[in-house]
Design an enzyme around this catalytic site. Sequence first.
Site, PDB file in Angstrom:
ATOM      1  CG  HIS A  23      49.922   1.421  39.464  1.00  0.00           C
ATOM      2  ND1 HIS A  23      49.413   2.663  39.121  1.00  0.00           N
ATOM      3  CD2 HIS A  23      51.274   1.558  39.431  1.00  0.00           C
ATOM      4  CE1 HIS A  23      50.411   3.500  38.896  1.00  0.00           C
ATOM      5  NE2 HIS A  23      51.567   2.864  39.088  1.00  0.00           N
ATOM      6  CD  GLU A 206      52.898   9.462  39.408  1.00  0.00           C
ATOM      7  OE1 GLU A 206      53.441   9.130  38.327  1.00  0.00           O
ATOM      8  OE2 GLU A 206      53.341   9.089  40.532  1.00  0.00           O
ATOM      9  CG  ASP A 284      53.187   3.787  42.100  1.00  0.00           C
ATOM     10  OD1 ASP A 284      53.540   3.141  41.097  1.00  0.00           O
ATOM     11  OD2 ASP A 284      53.182   5.036  42.137  1.00  0.00           O
TER      12      ASP A 284
HETATM   13  N1  HPA Z   1      55.245   7.032  38.213  1.00  0.00           N
HETATM   14  C1  HPA Z   1      56.028   6.932  37.143  1.00  0.00           C
HETATM   15  N2  HPA Z   1      56.986   6.035  37.027  1.00  0.00           N
HETATM   16  C2  HPA Z   1      57.176   5.170  38.020  1.00  0.00           C
HETATM   17  C3  HPA Z   1      56.401   5.220  39.152  1.00  0.00           C
HETATM   18  C4  HPA Z   1      55.378   6.200  39.254  1.00  0.00           C
HETATM   19  O1  HPA Z   1      54.626   6.330  40.246  1.00  0.00           O
HETATM   20  N3  HPA Z   1      56.860   4.232  39.952  1.00  0.00           N
HETATM   21  C5  HPA Z   1      57.857   3.601  39.313  1.00  0.00           C
HETATM   22  N4  HPA Z   1      58.056   4.175  38.140  1.00  0.00           N
HETATM   23 ZN    ZN Z   2      53.441   3.613  38.927  1.00  0.00          ZN
END
Ligand code: HPA
Ligand code: ZN
Length: 346
Positions: A23, A206, A284
Amino acid sequence: MTLHLAPERLPEFARGLPKAELHIHIEGSLEPELIFALAQRNAVTIPYPDVASLRAAYAFSNLQSFLDIYYAGASVLRTEQDFHDMAWAYFLRAHTDHITRAELFFDPQTHTERGVAFASVIDGLRRACARARSELGIEAELILCFLRHLSEEAAFATLEEARPHLGKFIGVGLDSSEVGHPPEKFARVFADARRLGLRAVAHAGEEGPPAYVWSALDVLKVERIDHGVQSLKDPALVRRLVEQRIPLTVCPLSNLKLCVFDDLRAHNLKRMLELGVVATVNSDDPAYFGGYLNRNFEACVEALPLSAQDLVTLARNSFDASFASPQEKRMQREGVDAFVARFAQG
Ligand code: HPA
Ligand code: ZN
């Protein structure tokens, strides 16, 4: 054999473990220094006078406050070489963190909307992936993400643009603003992608509710959930994740920076492992969230009661949850076992 290590040896152990990163948004690895270098190379103006003031703007209150700046940063990317240089910088950094496999997300719509050719994006990234394999021994693959704040029609157009490049990426994902853009919006696009033989993942849970995780699984039929930290609010969902061994790609420092958790000590990563969820640790958007993969591991070791065995589980999970071939998974697991045996001896 269960490995026991003194707490002071855990950070070093975590750093040295071979791992997969599953990720990582490659546009989120763009460091301010490279943003300024590319802005100059491409004669693009960015609304910050220098690196320090850009970095100072990295104080986020939620996902959207980050995305606004993340898309602005990506606007300096124009040429095939730019995409190569961005990904190559990531691979050099990944190598120092003992990453031996990486599945990179990329957001073609962020670039094609600005007139950049799809081929420039994917060919630059692929060239860096090929170099990562030959020069660093990192197995690298690409996953094309649809931006969920854009329409289903725009996602279909992107899939159509990607069709001539089918051998260059292994799957599709779903990212950007989560709340208000449920997985169902992309049911038909994901069905088409799966018919093309692509693997499927999606960001869910998330900031959004467990219901989005359910629909990512049942409607989009994804094989992994990106983030998924809200899943623990729903015991029936946890049972499903455990029973079907559906991996979560957890991003601890991201969750902290985007205020999903107020404090890393309140993060539910340890709880996931106790419950038997196939959790993995990931960075991320490392340039924005204060650290690459090993910094995430170190921060978790500091904040949570993770044992050496938990760290081995996280490393093993990263390969099990990956889209590597069975032969590569076996080889990667042997790499973990060999590191653990060496570390236990010395
Ligand atoms: N969440 C959603 N979209 C994204 C993220 C994330 O953490 N990082 C880059 N695009
Ligand atoms: Zn992400």
